[in-house]
Every structure is written in structure tokens, then in C-alpha cells.
Design an enzyme around this catalytic site. Structure first.
Site, PDB file in Angstrom:
ATOM      1  N   ASN A  18      24.861  40.738  25.899  1.00  0.00           N
ATOM      2  CA  ASN A  18      25.001  42.155  25.545  1.00  0.00           C
ATOM      3  C   ASN A  18      25.471  43.015  26.710  1.00  0.00           C
ATOM      4  OD1 ASN A  18      24.116  41.746  22.933  1.00  0.00           O
ATOM      5  ND2 ASN A  18      21.974  41.808  23.592  1.00  0.00           N
TER       6      ASN A  18
ATOM      7  N   ARG B 231      42.109  43.994  49.748  1.00  0.00           N
ATOM      8  CA  ARG B 231      43.559  44.202  49.814  1.00  0.00           C
ATOM      9  C   ARG B 231      44.350  43.205  48.979  1.00  0.00           C
ATOM     10  NH1 ARG B 231      46.067  47.379  53.769  1.00  0.00           N
ATOM     11  NH2 ARG B 231      44.585  46.832  55.361  1.00  0.00           N
TER      12      ARG B 231
ATOM     13  N   GLY C 164      25.228  36.776  40.514  1.00  0.00           N
ATOM     14  CA  GLY C 164      25.023  36.266  39.153  1.00  0.00           C
ATOM     15  C   GLY C 164      25.864  37.013  38.132  1.00  0.00           C
TER      16      GLY C 164
ATOM     17  N   ILE D 167      36.878  42.590  56.766  1.00  0.00           N
ATOM     18  CA  ILE D 167      35.955  42.195  55.684  1.00  0.00           C
ATOM     19  C   ILE D 167      36.670  41.347  54.640  1.00  0.00           C
ATOM     20  CG2 ILE D 167      34.490  44.232  55.992  1.00  0.00           C
ATOM     21  CD1 ILE D 167      35.708  45.296  53.296  1.00  0.00           C
ATOM     22  N   ASP D 168      38.020  41.310  54.687  1.00  0.00           N
ATOM     23  CA  ASP D 168      38.779  40.673  53.596  1.00  0.00           C
ATOM     24  C   ASP D 168      38.728  39.138  53.618  1.00  0.00           C
ATOM     25  OD1 ASP D 168      39.462  43.261  53.119  1.00  0.00           O
ATOM     26  OD2 ASP D 168      41.549  43.094  53.737  1.00  0.00           O
TER      27      ASP D 168
HETATM   28  O1  F6P Z   1      41.673  45.402  55.352  1.00  0.00           O
HETATM   29  C1  F6P Z   1      40.449  45.980  55.183  1.00  0.00           C
HETATM   30  C2  F6P Z   1      40.445  46.962  54.042  1.00  0.00           C
HETATM   31  O2  F6P Z   1      39.132  47.434  53.899  1.00  0.00           O
HETATM   32  C3  F6P Z   1      41.005  46.427  52.714  1.00  0.00           C
HETATM   33  O3  F6P Z   1      40.074  45.641  52.025  1.00  0.00           O
HETATM   34  C4  F6P Z   1      41.377  47.707  52.031  1.00  0.00           C
HETATM   35  O4  F6P Z   1      42.401  47.492  51.102  1.00  0.00           O
HETATM   36  C5  F6P Z   1      41.872  48.559  53.158  1.00  0.00           C
HETATM   37  O5  F6P Z   1      41.266  48.076  54.332  1.00  0.00           O
HETATM   38  C6  F6P Z   1      41.571  50.041  53.030  1.00  0.00           C
HETATM   39  O6  F6P Z   1      42.126  50.695  54.115  1.00  0.00           O
HETATM   40  P1  F6P Z   1      41.839  52.211  54.519  1.00  0.00           P
HETATM   41  O7  F6P Z   1      40.468  52.290  55.097  1.00  0.00           O
HETATM   42  O8  F6P Z   1      42.885  52.524  55.514  1.00  0.00           O
HETATM   43  O9  F6P Z   1      41.921  53.012  53.263  1.00  0.00           O
END
Ligand code: F6P
Length: 329
Positions: free
Chosen positions: A219, A176, A190, A131-132
Site C-alpha cells: 500500500n 549527478r 529497505g 559524495i557521488d
Molecule cells: O558532485 C557533487 C554534487 O553534489 C552532485 O551530486 C550534484 O549534482 C552537484 O554536486 C550539485 O552541485 P552544486 O552544489 O554546485 O549545486
């Protein structure tokens, strides 16, 4: 000399991401279409070490394109990081007749793939599953679009409370070491600001945002904070605490979205991306490609050497930072 590929192994590794199943499905079906056998390896590299192998047929991946998570399960294997672990993994591969490996995962997983391929001369094709969105050489990674949509849905709800109570919300999102999720979900929802690791080091991003807010007499505000911060400082709580101390006139709250960002049904975009990439992975193997990651650039499939995909820092388009600043007026 090019080896004839009869059997491939496929695994998912690292954090799960929506669309991984669509990728497994595409790899499996394209392989079977080309009469290549498929071994599903469970729990990532750990499953390679523990021989958690399943014979995959076309129907093994039926009814999976819409499912989140990974049907192969995933893990972050410490044992695979050792030479002994990789030796065991290689021995099991040879025993099972696996000629090539398809690895779906993020930075750490593809770094492992590269090391393994170099040590044992195995053809490896990587698919960017995280997802990163932090892999170099691809505009998008599998799961990124779905996670963005999930974040935006959550932020829309939090906005109701922020507005009703005149509050500043610091919403921490994953990523991450990268700010793609924070920056783009801020634009899409937004939000007033995003605090990301790629932001300027000379500027206090919080002070800048408060100044801008004052000028615009707002605000309430939503600030997306990337979990990845510079110099070990960061996280939404850090900024909320600073508000309490430095700007006590504001009422600040924190929401950590956490792992809900990784779950759920993949978006149509991710399903199509994963399907194209999974198909391309087998095509690449048949062309004799090895040790590459499949990427997408300007809607075209591209091959990126894994060494570049994992080592180069993928830059955030500076225009996104300007767009957010201008539009949050
Ligand atoms: O690399 C995917 C990720 O979801 C990062 O965004 C996040 O820092 C990490 O994995 C979290 O890892 P875990 O599920 O092992 O805590």
C-alpha cells in the site's frame, strides 16, 4: 629527473564532501612529518588564481577531523577552465615556491588537475572527494559513505508518513551522472525501488516497479530517484506526475533531499578513508608518483592514473540491482 619536493599546495574543489577536512589534515600532517612545507589554497582553483594562500602547520588542522564541509573552502572556477586562468595559476604557484599540488575533489576537479599537470609539467596527486562515488578505480570516494548514511536517516523518517498515509514517495537524491547513492540508499533503507541512470534503457523502470508492487499488494512505497536521468528526462517530479496520470489510484509525493546530503559530520568510515588516502598522497609523491589519483580497492590503497579515474565510467555492480529487487518483496 625527479624534482625534490619542498613545498606542496593543497586545495579542495567542486562540491564539498564530508571527510574533506580529514583528508586535508592527513595530507598536512604527513607532509610536515616529512619536513615538507604546506600551503593551503583557499576556494579551489580560483584561490590559486587569486593567490589565496595560507601557510599550513600541523596545528592548522587541529580539531578538524570531525567537521563537515571544507576548512579550505571550495569553488567551481570558470576562470581555471581557460588557458589564461591556468597560466596565472601556474605563475602564482611558481612565485609561492609550490612544487606539487594535492587536489581533493570529484570528476570535474580531477579533470582540471590533469589538464594543468599536462600543460605545465607539475606533479599532481588527486584524492577522490565527492559524495557521488563516480570515480573509476576506487571502491569508495571520500564523502560517499557519510552521504549515504544521511540519506538513509532521512528515508527512515519519510517512511513513517508513507506508511501512515499509504503513499508512494519519490525521494530524489544527488549523484549527478551516477546512481550509486540512489541504489545503495534504497537497499539500506529497505526501499521498494531505485530509478537510476545505469538502469536498463529498454525497461520502463516505473511501470516495472508498479507491477512488482501490485503483485506484492503493497500500500505504500519508497522509491529512490537519482537526480541523474537519461535523455534529459527524470527527477522525482517527473515520476510523481506520471503516477498522477497513469496510476491515479495511488497517492504520490515528492521529497528532494538536496544539499543536506552533502553536509554534516563525516562517518567513521570516511574519516579513516580520508586519513589513509591523505597519508598515501604524500607517500606517493615521495615515491616520485605524479598525475595519479589515490584509490581504495579491496581495502588496499591503489594508484589510479587520473586520466582513467575521470574518463572511464564506473559501473554499478549488477548484483545490487538484483538484491534490491529480491529484498523489496
Ligand atoms: O558532485 C557533487 C554534487 O553534489 C552532485 O551530486 C550534484 O549534482 C552537484 O554536486 C550539485 O552541485 P552544486 O552544489 O554546485 O549545486
Amino acid at each position: 629527473m625527479e624534482r625534490h619536493i619542498q613545498t606542496i599546495g593543497i586545495l579542495t574543489s567542486g562540491g564539498d564532501a564530508p571527510g574533506m577536512n580529514a583528508a586535508i589534515r592527513a595530507v598536512t600532517r604527513t607532509a610536515r612529518f616529512n619536513n615538507i612545507n604546506v600551503v593551503g589554497i583557499q576556494r579551489g582553483y580560483q584561490g590559486l588564481i587569486d593567490k589565496e594562500f595560507l601557510k599550513f602547520t600541523s596545528s592548522s588542522v587541529s580539531n578538524t577531523i570531525q567537521r563537515g564541509g571544507t576548512i579550505l573552502k571550495t569553488a567551481r572556477s570558470k576562470e581555471f577552465m581557460t588557458p589564461e586562468g591556468r597560466k596565472k595559476a601556474y605563475g602564482n604557484m611558481v612565485e609561492a615556491g609550490i612544487d606539487a599540488l594535492i587536489v581533493i575533489g570529484g570528476n570535474g576537479s580531477l579533470t582540471g588537475a590533469q589538464l594543468f599537470a599536462r600543460e605545465y609539467d607539475i606533479p599532481v596527486i588527486g584524492l577522490p572527494g565527492t559524495i557521488d562515488n563516480d570515480l573509476y578505480g576506487t571502491d569508495s570516494t571520500i564523502g560517499y559513505d557519510s552521504a549515504l548514511n544521511t540519506i538513509v536517516e532521512c528515508v527512515d523518517k519519510i517512511r513513517d508518513t508513507a506508511n501512515s498515509h499509504d503513499r508512494i514517495f519519490f525521494i530524489e537524491v544527488m549523484g549527478r551522472d551516477a546512481g550509486f547513492l540512489a541504489q545503495n540508499s534504497a537497499i539500506a533503507s529497505g526501499a521498494e525501488a531505485a530509478i537510476i541512470p545505469e538502469g536498463s534503457t529498454d525497461v520502463d523502470q516505473l511501470a516495472e516497479f508498479i507491477e512488482r508492487g501490485k503483485r506484492k499488494s503493497k500500500n505504500s512505497a519508497i522509491v529512490l530517484v537519482s537526480e541523474a536521468q537519461k535523455d534529459g528526462v527524470g527527477g522525482a517530479f517527473y515520476y510523481a506526475e506520471r503516477i498522477k496520470n497513469e496510476y491515479p489510484q495511488f497517492d504520490a509525493r515528492v521529497t528532494i533531499l538536496g544539499h543536506l546530503q552533502r553536509g554534516g559530520t563525516p562517518s567513521a568510515y570516511d574519516r579513516i578513508l580520508a586519513s589513509r588516502m591523505g597519508y598515501a598522497a604524500i607517500e606517493a609523491l615521495l615515491e616520485g608518483q605524479r598525475n595519479i589519483m589515490i584509490g581504495i580497492k579491496n581495502d588496499e590503497i591503489v594508484y589510479v592514473p587520473i586520466s582513467r579515474a575521470v574518463k572511464m565510467n564506473k559501473p554499478i555492480n549488477q548484483e545490487l540491482i538484483t538484491v534490491l529487487n529480491v529484498l523489496s518483496m
